[in-house]
Design a protein around this motif. Structure first.
Motif, PDB file in Angstrom:
ATOM      1  N   GLY A 185       0.911  -1.203   0.076  1.00 37.20           N
ATOM      2  CA  GLY A 185       0.045   0.036   0.167  1.00 37.20           C
ATOM      3  C   GLY A 185       0.720   1.273   0.115  1.00 37.20           C
ATOM      4  N   PHE A 186       1.903   1.214   0.700  1.00 42.03           N
ATOM      5  CA  PHE A 186       2.412   2.592   0.921  1.00 42.03           C
ATOM      6  C   PHE A 186       3.409   2.836  -0.211  1.00 42.03           C
ATOM      7  CE2 PHE A 186       6.742   0.669   1.569  1.00 42.03           C
ATOM      8  CZ  PHE A 186       6.268  -0.567   2.310  1.00 42.03           C
ATOM      9  N   TRP A 206      12.392   8.764  -6.206  1.00 43.83           N
ATOM     10  CA  TRP A 206      12.107   8.924  -4.969  1.00 43.83           C
ATOM     11  C   TRP A 206      11.464   7.627  -4.223  1.00 43.83           C
ATOM     12  CZ3 TRP A 206      10.227  14.009  -2.785  1.00 43.83           C
ATOM     13  CH2 TRP A 206       9.421  13.859  -1.735  1.00 43.83           C
ATOM     14  N   THR A 218      12.638  -0.887  12.265  1.00 42.01           N
ATOM     15  CA  THR A 218      11.506  -0.336  13.044  1.00 42.01           C
ATOM     16  C   THR A 218      10.318  -1.073  12.732  1.00 42.01           C
ATOM     17  OG1 THR A 218      10.893   1.161  11.231  1.00 42.01           O
ATOM     18  CG2 THR A 218      12.405   2.277  12.878  1.00 42.01           C
ATOM     19  N   LEU A 243      -6.016   9.304  -1.683  1.00 41.15           N
ATOM     20  CA  LEU A 243      -6.576   8.047  -1.303  1.00 41.15           C
ATOM     21  C   LEU A 243      -6.528   7.706  -0.128  1.00 41.15           C
ATOM     22  CD1 LEU A 243      -8.086   5.228  -2.805  1.00 41.15           C
ATOM     23  CD2 LEU A 243      -5.851   4.531  -3.223  1.00 41.15           C
ATOM     24  N   ALA A 292      -0.723   0.441   4.260  1.00 41.04           N
ATOM     25  CA  ALA A 292      -0.702   1.875   3.377  1.00 41.04           C
ATOM     26  C   ALA A 292       0.446   2.543   4.179  1.00 41.04           C
ATOM     27  CB  ALA A 292      -1.903   2.476   3.403  1.00 41.04           C
ATOM     28  N   LEU A 293       0.941   2.205   5.325  1.00 41.09           N
ATOM     29  CA  LEU A 293       1.905   3.158   6.056  1.00 41.09           C
ATOM     30  C   LEU A 293       3.179   2.380   6.013  1.00 41.09           C
ATOM     31  CD1 LEU A 293      -0.199   4.129   9.353  1.00 41.09           C
ATOM     32  CD2 LEU A 293       0.073   5.104   7.006  1.00 41.09           C
ATOM     33  N   ASP A 294       4.201   3.315   5.518  1.00 40.23           N
ATOM     34  CA  ASP A 294       5.681   2.601   5.365  1.00 40.23           C
ATOM     35  C   ASP A 294       6.042   2.397   6.749  1.00 40.23           C
ATOM     36  OD1 ASP A 294       8.235   1.942   5.040  1.00 40.23           O
ATOM     37  OD2 ASP A 294       8.495   3.303   3.286  1.00 40.23           O
ATOM     38  N   ARG A 308       9.061   1.940   7.921  1.00 38.95           N
ATOM     39  CA  ARG A 308      10.077   2.467   8.090  1.00 38.95           C
ATOM     40  C   ARG A 308       9.958   4.083   8.436  1.00 38.95           C
ATOM     41  NH1 ARG A 308      14.404  -1.143   8.804  1.00 38.95           N
ATOM     42  NH2 ARG A 308      13.280  -3.346   7.944  1.00 38.95           N
ATOM     43  N   MET A 309       9.039   4.568   8.206  1.00 40.57           N
ATOM     44  CA  MET A 309       8.807   5.799   8.236  1.00 40.57           C
ATOM     45  C   MET A 309       8.102   6.353   9.484  1.00 40.57           C
ATOM     46  SD  MET A 309       8.490   6.821   4.360  1.00 40.57           S
ATOM     47  CE  MET A 309       7.622   8.393   4.587  1.00 40.57           C
ATOM     48  N   ALA A 319       6.833  11.670   8.759  1.00 42.56           N
ATOM     49  CA  ALA A 319       7.364  11.561   7.406  1.00 42.56           C
ATOM     50  C   ALA A 319       6.193  10.987   6.527  1.00 42.56           C
ATOM     51  CB  ALA A 319       8.493  10.547   7.386  1.00 42.56           C
ATOM     52  N   GLU A 358       4.664  13.474   3.594  1.00 40.90           N
ATOM     53  CA  GLU A 358       5.067  12.966   2.212  1.00 40.90           C
ATOM     54  C   GLU A 358       4.398  13.724   1.196  1.00 40.90           C
ATOM     55  OE1 GLU A 358       4.985   8.929   0.740  1.00 40.90           O
ATOM     56  OE2 GLU A 358       7.140   8.876   0.038  1.00 40.90           O
ATOM     57  N   LEU A 404       5.864  17.023   0.805  1.00 45.86           N
ATOM     58  CA  LEU A 404       7.275  17.125   0.355  1.00 45.86           C
ATOM     59  C   LEU A 404       7.273  16.854  -1.022  1.00 45.86           C
ATOM     60  CD1 LEU A 404      10.007  16.888   1.631  1.00 45.86           C
ATOM     61  CD2 LEU A 404       9.981  14.437   1.494  1.00 45.86           C
ATOM     62  N   LEU A 405       6.203  16.148  -1.601  1.00 41.91           N
ATOM     63  CA  LEU A 405       6.232  15.974  -3.047  1.00 41.91           C
ATOM     64  C   LEU A 405       5.786  17.276  -3.850  1.00 41.91           C
ATOM     65  CD1 LEU A 405       4.821  12.669  -3.304  1.00 41.91           C
ATOM     66  CD2 LEU A 405       6.836  13.277  -4.569  1.00 41.91           C
ATOM     67  N   ARG A 425       1.652  22.088   9.018  1.00 41.87           N
ATOM     68  CA  ARG A 425       0.474  21.345   8.365  1.00 41.87           C
ATOM     69  C   ARG A 425       0.176  19.776   9.057  1.00 41.87           C
ATOM     70  NH1 ARG A 425       0.169  23.379   2.333  1.00 41.87           N
ATOM     71  NH2 ARG A 425      -1.457  22.026   2.134  1.00 41.87           N
ATOM     72  N   ALA A 479      -3.078  18.538  10.552  1.00 41.36           N
ATOM     73  CA  ALA A 479      -3.825  17.451  10.201  1.00 41.36           C
ATOM     74  C   ALA A 479      -4.154  16.310  11.211  1.00 41.36           C
ATOM     75  CB  ALA A 479      -2.994  16.775   8.879  1.00 41.36           C
ATOM     76  N   ARG A 490      -3.057  11.711   6.249  1.00 41.78           N
ATOM     77  CA  ARG A 490      -2.166  11.852   5.090  1.00 41.78           C
ATOM     78  C   ARG A 490      -3.017  12.328   4.109  1.00 41.78           C
ATOM     79  NH1 ARG A 490       2.479   9.139   2.416  1.00 41.78           N
ATOM     80  NH2 ARG A 490       1.699   8.796   0.015  1.00 41.78           N
ATOM     81  N   LEU A 546      -5.581  14.280   4.164  1.00 43.86           N
ATOM     82  CA  LEU A 546      -6.312  15.412   4.158  1.00 43.86           C
ATOM     83  C   LEU A 546      -5.256  16.727   4.060  1.00 43.86           C
ATOM     84  CD1 LEU A 546      -8.971  15.049   7.109  1.00 43.86           C
ATOM     85  CD2 LEU A 546      -9.288  15.329   4.714  1.00 43.86           C
ATOM     86  N   VAL A 547      -3.837  16.318   4.105  1.00 43.48           N
ATOM     87  CA  VAL A 547      -2.915  17.287   4.564  1.00 43.48           C
ATOM     88  C   VAL A 547      -2.522  18.323   3.320  1.00 43.48           C
ATOM     89  CG1 VAL A 547      -0.996  15.804   3.764  1.00 43.48           C
ATOM     90  CG2 VAL A 547      -0.713  17.483   5.794  1.00 43.48           C
TER      91      VAL A 547
END
Lengths: 299, 681
Positions: free
Chosen positions: A189-190, A203, A294, B440, B448-450, B452-453, B457, B461, B464-465, B476, B480, B510, B512-513
């Motif tokens: 998903g991510f 990226w 992590t 989405l 859906a969440l990395d 490692r982040m 972050a 993201e 940042l993009l 922000r 959020a 994420r 809504l941000v």
């Protein structure tokens, strides 16, 4: 729609949290005892390789006519070889050469694998097919014998070329592994979310693929250091790498191997030094891998 | 009760890792009774039933007493326990695919269950019984030759039921038997399960997190919380007059497909499996807790005379019965939202006649030789600024494929217009900008969440993009997180430190941000526990009311639709078959497919009609590749309306694809004969 900043907090349900924050990667490395042991050991070895020679009166090429093939003694700490050279000094010279070659070759090989594998796995399509065809070609062509043919040219080059050649010989398998892992990450998903958000390929590779493969890549580097020393030894044996009178741990192992049963110090001394050096790198790598991890296996 | 079928007393289950999952449960079941066991994840439901059927993992310890028709099960060795399974107790599992041996034909598997418990039985007798069982669970005889992977989820679960009742067990245990299935299929499977139970005259222990399922099928309900049964009562009593604050909270957190209402999320989180304390486990979350609650654990008690008894484990149950403490004192329901339908703004998203087919290749050089799968076949959909549109339909209807077209530049026929720009015709830079205006929220927030982040972050993201600078970005992100009701410290956490509900909220933050024009929510509450889902639904409703959130909600859960959406589009076999304002659609569904969907929805109210299966079983088209489509209504083979039509009218269904046409002022329907009233039955 209003902007995020001027919106009143919506508190449907409970306000969730607080959560105990955890420090960053660096913080966790610093707190890890294993990391300190590994780093200390590695620093000690490097220091020893640099200042060790001044502790003894001999240099690596000096021939002691009174001691041919002697076992370790107060005079020659690691013994001498068949022609009376001091093994202690030879091991130190070899260690310097091997460390510098391996510590360059292993990260370069892993980096190459990480780039090629991640790009191929993520891009898919013809990019994937072309890159993997290249990898397969390098795997099937007997590159080692090609190297033997080119050896006169390589012989004149210095250690950086040697390190790069070793990297070029050893990155392919890992590239395939990275590609396979990337392909499974691609559907997570991510990764999809980042691509939906319009993130370019590079990226996604840098921010999502590599961090999630970090433990794999770190492990590959640590294993790679040991393997690179051995590859260098093999190459030296065939006369491509380090040449007489220059020595490396590899050439010493190659030379000492046949005599391991009769004059064990010729093999054991360089081998022990190699084991300790690889262990130091592995300890540091393990700690780094744990710190990068992590989530998986915790919480 | 004469002799109870199942008599559980003082049952404890401890796992090898120290988790104390079941902490002294007493439970009785009369022969032929259906007992519903409800509770949120981690309440100990599965541990309890595993203990009862003797399927606890190695290292788990079971103490107390479980008597099945007088026979003590605790302490029996594996061999004698195995002999009891089948004729004594049988289990229906949540995921039949993992239970059915993939290498044997399903008919053989049923026969095997019979032979295991009676070695003397003849081949002929076995075959007769297998035929009987397949008829009973509504599977055509031909499916006996199939392998598990060749069957759809509902059909697999029917096989699972056939195996379970093969030896006419006294007790059937079903652990979330329909959780993985669509509503329409769920109803069919539950009907089969009930028929099977009646045929075998067995008791049924039905474990479910879905209060609607329990309300429709159970005679009695036991509510579990933190390893205890906290309330136990006849279904109608429990739903009408709950006596334990946790039950009250649970009932008020469930959305009702019949009408939108304010949901009451139970505050806080359930205790962990290692929790220990002298008091009531629910006390820390209970709004009416007294000092006594934290010091002394209330026992399951109540009026023992009335049979079947209504028991509750709460010090204040008597006050709740007596009326000195009302349900609203425990969990007050907020004032209903007075919300008018928004004045439709400009269209944000327009999907016109979207079509998408997947080619089935037979090797690299023979593309499309094996036919094609039509995933999306003419979808029309418009989302206007300020409204929430729901896209509903069973799995395989093409909902997800449709939504992905908005985000990916995959070749498809038809047009997708965002903010008036045709996605296929815009340049790269415009498309990138447009993409940022749609966000989405994926179905599986964990995925859906990395990992490692940090949350900061991940949420940051998209900013940042968009090259938003660091201080602005952090500001922000914090805003959020505040908007979705998360504590600021969550920003530094990694996903593994968060609960399922928190992760879902991070995913919403994420989205809504960037202040998007449109948010697409894919199954926003699927897989969440009731009270967590309630919190999220209330949050989304708040966002809708306070910020004018424009959203497309993709879901198969009609209660969610009722709760959030202004307008609903119903999808079936890759087409939108009906579109109408939410209230109108729910009160008067026009398309037979919509009617079937609504009839199958479980309602968390035992006095309501039990959900019915209206549509014929099993969409066969889902996996079957089709050749060039012949013009016809692809729903006809399953359509109850079609079955009752005169032959000349049926002919039209077979030769003409129904178009999506306006039927009344604000409703469109794609059916030739939706005005025709066919007598039901």
């Amino acid at each position: 729609m209003t902007t995020a900043s001027d919106v009143r907090p919506v508190t449907a349900g409970s306000v969730l949290g607080p959560v105990r924050p955890s420090g960053g990667v660096w913080h966790r490395v610093v707190r890890d005892r294993q990391a300190w042991v590994g780093a200390g050991l590695l620093a000690g070895i490097v220091l020893w390789a640099l200042v060790g020679p001044v502790l003894r009166p001999w240099d690596a090429t000096h021939v002691d006519l009174t001691a041919f093939g002697q076992p370790p003694s107060a005079r020659h700490w690691f013994g001498t070889n068949d022609i009376g050279q001091d093994l202690y000094q030879q091991v130190l010279v070899g260690l310097r050469k091997s460390l510098v070659v391996a510590l360059v070759a292993a990260p370069v090989a892993t980096a190459l694998a990480a780039v090629v594998g991640a790009v191929a796995g993520l891009a898919g399509g013809w990019v994937d097919r072309a890159l993997m065809a290249g990898v397969d070609l390098m795997l099937v062509v007997p590159s080692f014998y090609l190297l033997v043919l080119c050896s006169p040219a390589l012989a004149k080059a210095g250690w950086p070329v040697l390190a790069l050649v070793i990297a070029a010989l050893t990155w392919m398998i890992m590239a395939r592994v990275v590609r396979a892992q990337t392909r499974s990450l691609r559907d997570r998903g991510f990764v999809r979310a980042a691509r939906f958000a319009g993130a370019p390929l590079g990226w996604v590779v840098v921010r999502h693929i590599w961090p999630n493969l970090a433990s794999l890549l770190v492990a590959d580097v640590t294993v790679g250091v040991g393997a690179a020393v051995l590859t260098e030894a093999t190459m030296s044996y065939f006369g491509i790498g380090v040449r007489v009178p220059d020595v490396s741990l590899g050439t010493l192992l190659a030379a000492g191997g046949p005599a391991a049963a009769t004059r064990p110090w010729l093999f054991v001394c360089p081998a022990l030094v190699l084991v300790v050096a690889v262990c130091a790198v592995s300890l540091l790598g393990d700690a780094l891998r744990d710190a990068l991890d992590t989530g998986a296996g915790r919480g | 009760m004469a002799e109870p079928l199942l008599d559980v007393r003082g049952l404890h289950v401890r796992f090898a890792d120290g988790a104390h999952a079941v902490r002294g449960v007493d439970l009785q079941m009369a022969p032929g009774e259906v007992l519903g066991l409800v509770g949120e994840s981690g309440a100990g439901k599965s541990a309890l039933v595993s203990g009862v059927v003797g399927l606890l993992p190695r290292g788990a310890t079971l103490t107390g007493s479980v008597r099945l028709a007088g026979t003590e099960l605790v302490g029996l060795d594996d061999r004698r326990l195995a002999a009891l399974r089948g004729p004594g107790v049988a289990m229906v599992f949540q995921d039949p695919l993992s239970v059915l041996n993939p290498l044997r034909r399903v008919g053989t598997l049923v026969a095997e269950a019979l032979r295991l418990h009676d070695r003397t039985v003849t081949t002929h007798a076995v075959q007769t019984r297998v035929d009987e069982l397949f008829t009973l669970v509504g599977l055509p005889a031909g499916t006996q030759q199939a392998f598990a992977h060749e069957l759809s989820g509902g059909m697999r679960q029917r096989v699972g039921i056939a195996i379970a009742i093969a030896c006419s067990p006294r007790l059937l245990v079903a652990d979330e038997p329909t959780t993985a299935l669509d509503v329409a299929v769920q109803v069919q499977v539950l009907e089969v399960l009930d028929t099977a139970r009646q045929t075998a005259d067995a008791g049924l222990l039905l474990v479910s997190h879905d209060l609607g399922v329990v309300a429709g099928w159970a005679d009695r309900v036991a509510v579990m919380y933190a390893g205890h049964v906290v309330e136990q009562a006849p279904t109608t009593d429990l739903f009408a007059a709950p006596r334990m604050p946790y039950t009250i909270g649970l009932l008020r957190a469930v959305p009702d497909p019949r009408a939108a209402r304010r949901l009451v999320p139970v505050p806080g989180e359930p205790p962990t499996a290692g929790w220990s304390g002298p008091g009531c486990a629910f006390a820390p979350r209970c709004p009416v807790a007294q000092p006594r609650c934290a010091q002394e654990r209330p026992r399951l008690g109540g009026d023992q005379q009335a049979l079947p008894a209504h028991l509750a484990a709460c010090w204040r149950a008597d006050e709740l019965v007596g009326g000195t403490l009302s349900l609203d004192d425990v969990f007050a329901v907020g004032a209903p939202r007075d919300r008018e339908r928004p004045v439709p703004g400009d269209p944000v998203l327009e999907i016109c006649d979207l079509r998408l087919t997947y080619r089935l290749d037979a090797g690299v050089r023979r593309r499309g030789r094996r036919g094609q799968i039509v995933a999306v076949d003419s979808v029309w959909l418009t989302v206007r600024r300020g409204e929430i549109v729901a896209l509903v339909g069973e799995s395989g209807a093409g909902k997800t494929s449709t939504v992905e077209r908005i985000f990916e530049a995959v070749p498809a026929l038809g047009t997708v217009r965002l903010l008036g720009h045709d996605l296929a015709r815009t340049g790269r830079s415009v498309r990138r900008r447009l993409r940022r205006s749609v966000q989405l929220v994926a179905q599986d927030a964990t995925d859906a969440l990395d990992p490692r982040m940090t949350v900061r972050a991940t949420v940051g993201e998209p900013l940042l993009l968009a090259r938003v600078r660091r201080p602005e970005r952090h500001r922000r992100v914090a805003a959020a997180l505040r908007t979705v009701g998360l504590h600021p410290t969550v920003a530094d956490a990694y996903p593994y430190q968060l609960s399922g509900g928190q992760r879902r909220r991070v995913a919403v933050a994420r989205a809504l941000v960037t202040d998007p024009e449109l948010v697409v929510l894919d199954e926003p509450v699927a897989g969440l526990d009731v009270s967590v889902a309630a919190g999220l639904l209330e949050l989304l409703a708040d966002l809708r009311d306070s910020r004018g959130l424009t959203a497309l909600v993709v879901t198969h859960d009609l209660a969610v639709v009722r709760q959030l959406a202004d307008r609903v589009a119903v999808m079936a076999v890759g087409r939108v078959v009906e579109e109408a304002p939410t209230a109108a659609l729910f009160t008067a569904p026009a398309h037979p497919c919509t009617q079937a969907l609504l009839a199958a929805v479980p309602v968390p109210d035992p006095t309501a009609d039990r959900p019915r299966a209206v549509f014929r079983p099993e969409p066969e088209w889902a996996s079957a590749p089709t050749g060039p489509a012949t013009p016809q209504c692809r729903l006809a083979p399953r359509c109850p309306l079609f079955a009752g039509l005169t032959p000349d009218r049926q002919h039209r269904c077979r030769t003409e694809v129904p178009r999506l046409l306006p039927s009344t002022a604000d409703r469109t329907v794609a059916c030739h004969w939706w005005r025709t009233v066919v007598p039901s039955g």
